[in-house]
Each structure stands twice: as structure tokens, then as C-alpha cells.
Design an enzyme around this catalytic site. Sequence first.
Site, PDB file in Angstrom:
ATOM      1  N   ASP A   1      -1.757  27.811  -4.628  1.00 30.71           N
ATOM      2  CA  ASP A   1      -2.674  28.865  -4.217  1.00 30.71           C
ATOM      3  C   ASP A   1      -3.158  29.689  -5.399  1.00 30.71           C
ATOM      4  OD1 ASP A   1      -2.464  28.170  -1.548  1.00 30.71           O
ATOM      5  OD2 ASP A   1      -0.783  29.522  -1.179  1.00 30.71           O
TER       6      ASP A   1
ATOM      7  N   TYR B   1      10.201  24.039  -6.995  1.00 28.64           N
ATOM      8  CA  TYR B   1       9.492  25.286  -7.239  1.00 28.64           C
ATOM      9  C   TYR B   1      10.471  26.332  -7.758  1.00 28.64           C
ATOM     10  CZ  TYR B   1       5.170  23.867  -4.878  1.00 28.64           C
ATOM     11  OH  TYR B   1       3.989  23.239  -4.541  1.00 28.64           O
TER      12      TYR B   1
END
Length: 281
Positions: free
Chosen positions: A52, A110
Site C-alpha cells: 500500500d 513482513y
Amino acid sequence: MRNLCMTVSFDGTNYYGFQSQPDGNTIQDHLEEAIRQLTGEKIKIIGSGRTDAGVHAYRQVFNFHTQSAIPLERWCLALNGRLPKDIVILEAREVKPGFHSRHSAKRKTYRYTINANQYPDVFLRHLQLHHPGILDIDAMKEAVTYLIGTFDYTSFASRHSTKQNHVRTIYDAHIEVDRSKCREGHPRDQGVIELFITGNGFLQHMVRIIVGTLLQVGEGKRNPVDIQRILEAKDRSAAGPTAEGKGLMLWNVEYNFMEDKPEPPSFALDEVEEDEADSTE
């Protein structure tokens, strides 16, 4: 036709995410433009996944097909000289025609970074979420253990998720704390908290919602075992808020390259550092 696979690192602060958007200014846009300038080809790259706006990547992977005969060892240096300074190609390799950076991925990791010191780090403010209140870090460490396994993660997916199947497997989730930047004699400083989470895939906003929920655990608003009940609810409203994107970084994407018998990777960092004109630092 060659199929090239590359690893890119980028600071996503000034971009609208990785994947191309109607308004432009994405990592994909800049990578494709650099390739066009280098080869004259107008190609579409395939990313291992989306990130994003404001999200970063330490090692994002993409591939593309090209008719260019440029030697493999020259690609990184040549593209880095045509990219903005906050996007750097780290590695290039040639893979089989059928390799697909998203479909061929085995695991993704992540990292989410929370600065739990009293004051933010002015130099890393774009890479960390600053949390001004005291956190129960031990409770947060316990809470993440309940995420490990194969579950339906609907509660930790954006309401706008388009995936029909929300079942994913989390192989590892743990928290590390770096107290090296805590001020001596200031008990209010708790250090920099880093959540590492590895799975076979992730849903839209999944890690950020997990972080928002873990922060509620750290604040004493939830108990660690509540993570189990949130998973069982399969309801987005059962989990915490979505944490800011700036603390999130795609840390690594893993493949079994032996299946594709690739050429050895071409590392260009040493070459870049030798030539200041092409340096991306």
C-alpha cells in the site's frame, strides 16, 4: 525471450504503493519506465505482491520478459542509474519462462516497526510507528504466538478484501526489541519493537490489523488469549484498528529457485558503491 527476476528495495514514503494506479507515481511505474529507457521496450512487470501507499520493501521481487540481450551482470547497475534514489535494484537472475514472482513464491515475511521510546526518532520517523504510551511488551509477545498456524484470518482482513478464501498459514510470528537507542536513566523509553511475521500469503491490511490489535494488547485493552477468540469470530469488527502503513516493510520473499535452475544471482551493490555517479545511496 528471456525471463528476468529481480529483487528491489524501496522507501515507499513518497509513492502510492507498488502496483500501478490511475494517478501514477508507484514503484511499478518507475521500474517499468527505467526498463523502457534502458531497452526501449514497454513491458509490464509482475510483482510478488502489492504494498500500500507509504509501505516499504527491503526485498520485493518482480519478474518480466524481455528480448534485450544486455548481459545479466549489467542490469542492476544500469537500472539503478535510471531510478529515483529511494528505489534500488539489489539482484538480478534469469529464470525459466514459466516463473511467476507471485505464483512461484513459497513464503513471505513482513516486518512492522514500532518506536516505543518517549520521543520519535527524527531520522526514522517515516519507517516507524511512534507509540507514546507504555506498552506491555511481554503480553504482546505472548499474543503473537496465537497467530501461528493455519486459520481463517477474516477478522484480520480488510472489509474490502476481494479474496474468497481467507485461510492462510502463518509459519512464524515473533517480536524483537532493540533498546540500543533508549536514553540512559529514562525508564519511559522502551526501545524499538519489531514484529516479524512469515506466512504462505497475506490478506489486504492483514499485518497492519494484527499490529493494531497487538497494540491494544500492549495497552491492556485486550488479553493475549483474545487473539484466539478474534480468529474464531471471523469478523473484522472483532479485531483492532488498522495500524499506519509507514511502519510496515516487506522483508523477504522466498522461492525454491533450484526448481527453476536459474543462473547465479548478480549482485550489484559493490559495483554501485564504487561509482559515485551511479550511487543510489
